[in-house]
Design a protein around this motif. Structure first.
Motif, short mmCIF file in Angstrom:
data_model
loop_
_atom_site.label_atom_id
_atom_site.label_comp_id
_atom_site.label_asym_id
_atom_site.label_seq_id
_atom_site.Cartn_x
_atom_site.Cartn_y
_atom_site.Cartn_z
N LYS A 205 -25.94 1.90 -2.24
CA LYS A 205 -25.30 0.86 -1.33
C LYS A 205 -24.88 -0.46 -2.12
N GLY A 206 -26.04 -0.68 -2.82
CA GLY A 206 -25.79 -2.06 -3.73
C GLY A 206 -24.71 -1.86 -4.83
N SER A 207 -24.44 -0.72 -5.25
CA SER A 207 -23.61 -0.70 -6.55
C SER A 207 -22.23 -0.65 -5.89
N LEU A 208 -21.92 -0.21 -4.70
CA LEU A 208 -20.60 0.16 -4.25
C LEU A 208 -20.16 -1.05 -3.11
N PHE A 209 -21.18 -1.31 -2.39
CA PHE A 209 -20.92 -2.17 -1.31
C PHE A 209 -21.60 -3.77 -1.30
N GLY A 210 -22.87 -3.60 -2.04
CA GLY A 210 -23.28 -5.00 -2.14
C GLY A 210 -24.74 -5.27 -1.39
N PHE A 211 -25.54 -5.64 -2.02
CA PHE A 211 -27.05 -5.67 -1.19
C PHE A 211 -27.47 -7.17 -1.31
N THR A 212 -27.34 -7.98 -0.24
CA THR A 212 -27.46 -9.40 -0.17
C THR A 212 -29.04 -9.90 -0.17
N PHE A 213 -29.96 -9.07 0.19
CA PHE A 213 -31.32 -9.34 0.24
C PHE A 213 -31.61 -10.78 1.29
N GLY A 214 -30.56 -10.66 2.08
CA GLY A 214 -30.71 -11.57 3.35
C GLY A 214 -30.31 -13.09 2.97
N LEU A 215 -29.72 -13.10 1.33
CA LEU A 215 -29.19 -14.33 1.16
C LEU A 215 -27.96 -14.65 1.65
N PRO A 216 -27.59 -16.15 1.43
CA PRO A 216 -26.34 -16.30 2.09
C PRO A 216 -25.21 -16.15 1.02
N VAL A 217 -25.03 -15.02 0.68
CA VAL A 217 -24.00 -14.55 -0.21
C VAL A 217 -23.02 -13.58 0.62
N SER A 218 -21.99 -13.27 0.15
CA SER A 218 -21.20 -12.04 0.48
C SER A 218 -21.48 -10.74 -0.20
N GLU A 219 -21.25 -9.70 0.67
CA GLU A 219 -21.46 -8.64 -0.21
C GLU A 219 -21.07 -8.40 -1.35
N GLY A 220 -19.71 -8.80 -1.64
CA GLY A 220 -18.89 -8.85 -2.93
C GLY A 220 -19.56 -9.40 -3.85
N THR A 221 -20.16 -10.59 -3.63
CA THR A 221 -20.90 -11.41 -4.48
C THR A 221 -22.03 -10.66 -5.14
N ALA A 222 -22.83 -10.31 -3.88
CA ALA A 222 -24.21 -9.54 -4.37
C ALA A 222 -23.90 -8.43 -5.03
N ARG A 223 -22.64 -7.75 -4.89
CA ARG A 223 -22.61 -6.23 -5.52
C ARG A 223 -21.87 -6.76 -7.05
N LEU A 224 -21.22 -8.05 -7.51
CA LEU A 224 -20.94 -8.50 -8.49
C LEU A 224 -22.40 -8.57 -9.63
N MET A 225 -23.32 -9.43 -8.96
CA MET A 225 -24.57 -9.52 -9.55
C MET A 225 -25.21 -8.34 -9.74
N PHE A 226 -25.53 -7.64 -8.86
CA PHE A 226 -26.29 -6.32 -8.93
C PHE A 226 -25.72 -5.56 -10.08
N ASN A 227 -24.64 -5.28 -10.07
CA ASN A 227 -23.96 -4.35 -11.10
C ASN A 227 -24.10 -4.92 -12.35
#
Length: 601
Positions: A205-227
């Motif tokens: 889910k983190g690699s395709l959609f994004g996983f925010t860890f509850g932080l105030p960032v969008s799923e897309g931003t979390a995905r960029l970071m995670f990948n």
């Protein structure tokens, strides 16, 4: 904030002898001069600090050397700072180097793992350290070895010499022929807590959609970071039937090591559905139009004339755990997602081509004397996903249309409908599926003793025991025991006979959440009782008794409003101390409770 996606604890206890068994109320006194521990935190469980100067335009907050990067929620609350923060977090997906304008490095010492961001919401190992102090462990006896959790194992060694330093900390300069002897003499026990031994589906889910860890960032931003992190693939789900070369066993047995590992699957992989998992991990709709149109830019969307597009139905494809870990899935969507090429590169270079270790292969029992595998169960846990194109530009080009959960021995969709598959006897810990957590049951022998007891303090009246239960390799062990719906239990699977001189135990904690398990008082109590038992000179049984559990600390005493007195009156008494704000705080251990711990010898 939500806690890390996975937690793995390695606690190495150096042999020590208890020279004095004297105990006072609330204390664990004795000689622990030879007892020490090493804590290796899990993913996203180490503070990262800036190691450069970064000026953030239009923001009053900049990043200066030693400023917290992971994690400083104060800066993240300012939208103007998010892009600056990302520069300090992102890595180049191909060579894993820092952003040209900012780099971050892991903090050191216990403070790096106790709290990510000052405050109770991001507390990780703080409670654990508190128990160490109460148990009487000296400050210099607990060693935290934080690391840059964004990097894969090979890059950790290449950039930071992490494993070389770990050897130095352990003074592990010994001949290869004496590794096992050294381990037997110096390492008492290994504890794996909430370990995703076969991976975790939330990684997908983190690699395709994004996983925010509850932080105030969008799923897309979390995905960029995670990948961008090479470590993200470390926790991808994989099949228990597919293995790479067992390099550390080759090292111990002095066989030759090739520069390239082989990765093979047995016949069971192709006979069983879903690679042994409850269901397919990913079900994804592939657009009818291949190429860049599958993830257009914002300008392309504005210029597109939808009436001129070809009409065609999307194709739905399903992928098992094996097809994720071997790269089949990423190859299938390579023309529809720009991250796929980068992830394929990481998967091949950092994992399958790693000459030392490919972690995307099932763990064998570590060559240590005492193994304890501990995890939570019976929580609603994600085990599969449905994705479809969203029509938005990258990184928001996929939308999650449905989720498959495991719960109470069944598979259900997000809407509540039953789903076909191979559910396990129970469910996971809310983050890691049961199939992955329970892999360590394969480390148990052919005969296992099982005990089920309430998690709370108890007098032994609700204990269930099954001795010499037959266990077959690659099969789950399901005890023939009952559960009261109002009681949370802990089930112990223990084996001290199958390997001479070795003990293996699995603890399953009902309703224990993955992200909170290291803060669980029940886990702390059981762990310390087991260690108390192991180092006591009069201990006769292989494992600590489960027959009774009473209060061990002042915090375990509480007020019984029904009886208008402190509960466990044999061990607790009402003793007010200035500053107590309610009756329960004034309940404390009696001075005469020194014999309480002797029940656990």
């Amino acid at each position: 904030m939500r806690e890390p996606i996975s937690l793995i604890l390695f606690l190495l206890l150096i042999h020590g002898a208890l020279r004095s068994s004297s105990v006072t109320a609330g204390d664990f006194n004795g000689d622990y001069s030879k007892l020490s521990g090493i804590i290796i935190p899990g993913f996203a469980s180490t503070q990262l600090r800036a190691w450069s100067i970064l000026d953030c335009p239009y923001s009053p907050l900049d990043f200066n050397p030693l400023d917290l990067v992971w994690l400083d929620t104060t800066k993240l609350m300012l939208l103007s700072t998010v892009n600056c923060w990302l520069k300090c977090m992102l890595l180049d997906p191909y060579n894993q180097t820092d952003h040209p304008e900012c780099k971050s490095r892991p903090d050191s010492g216990l403070s790096a793992i106790t709290e990510l961001d000052p405050g109770p919401l991001s507390s990780v190992w703080k409670e654990w350290i508190k128990w160490c102090i109460e148990f009487g462990i000296e400050a210099n006896a607990i060693l935290a070895v934080p690391y840059d959790w964004r990097l894969s194992a090979s890059k950790l060694e290449e950039r930071d010499l992490y494993f070389h330093q770990l050897k130095c900390w352990l003074k592990l300069e010994i001949a290869p022929k004496k590794y096992i002897q050294w381990l037997d003499e110096h390492v008492h026990a290994y504890f794996a807590v909430g370990a995703p031994l076969l991976g975790a589906t939330e990684t997908v889910k983190g690699s395709l959609f994004g996983f925010t860890f509850g932080l105030p960032v969008s799923e897309g931003t979390a995905r960029l970071m995670f990948n961008s992190f090479g470590s993200s693939l470390w926790m991808m789900p994989f099949s228990k039937h597919c293995r790479a070369d067992d390099m550390y066993q080759k090292h111990f047995s002095h066989r030759s090591r090739s520069s390239r590992q082989t990765f093979q699957c047995d016949e069971q992989e192709f006979r069983q559905n879903y690679s042994g998992w409850p269901t397919n991990i990913i079900n994804i709709e592939i657009p009818s139009i291949p190429g860049m149109d599958a993830y257009p830019s914002a300008s392309e969307i504005a210029q597109t004339n939808l009436s001129n597009m070809e009409c065609g139905l999307p194709t739905q494809l399903s992928f098992s755990a094996r097809e994720i870990s071997d790269g089949t899935f990423f190859k299938a969507i390579e023309d529809y997602d720009p991250d796929s090429k980068r992830l394929l590169h990481q998967l091949q270079k950092l994992y399958h081509d790693d000459p030392v270790l490919n972690p995307l292969t099932p763990w064998d029992r570590p060559p240590l004397k005492n193994i304890f595998c501990i995890y939570g169960i019976d929580k609603k846990t994600e085990v599969g996903y449905f994705f479809a194109p969203s029509g938005k530009p990258y990184p928001d080009n996929w939308i999650m249309t449905d989720v498959i959960y495991e719960i109470e021995g069944s598979l259900v969709s997000r809407s509540g409908n039953l789903v076909e598959g191979n559910p396990g006897a129970t469910s996971g810990d809310g983050t890691v599926p049961y199939h992955s957590l329970s892999w360590c049951k394969n480390w148990l022998g052919s005969k296992v003793n099982i005990t089920r007891a309430p998690q709370s303090e108890h007098d032994g009246s609700d204990i269930q025991v099954e001795l010499n239960v037959q266990h077959h390799l690659d099969e789950d062990i399901v005890p023939n025991m009952t559960k009261s719906p109002r009681v949370k239990y802990i089930t112990y699977y223990e084996d001290s006979e199958s390997i001479p001189g070795r003990r293996t135990a699995v603890w399953e904690l009902d309703k224990a959440n993955h992200r909170n398990i290291v803060r669980s008082p029940v886990l702390m109590r059981e762990l310390w009782l087991q260690m108390w038992h192991d180092i006591h000179p009069d201990a006769k049984s292989k494992f600590v008794t489960k027959a009774k559990r009473g209060p061990l600390r002042h915090e375990d005493c509480y007020w019984d409003y029904g009886k208008a007195r402190c509960a466990w009156s044999n061990y607790c008494e009402y003793r007010y101390v200035f500053g107590d704000v309610h009756l329960g705080q004034s309940c404390r251990l009696r001075n005469s409770s020194a014999d309480m711990l002797l029940h656990y010898v």
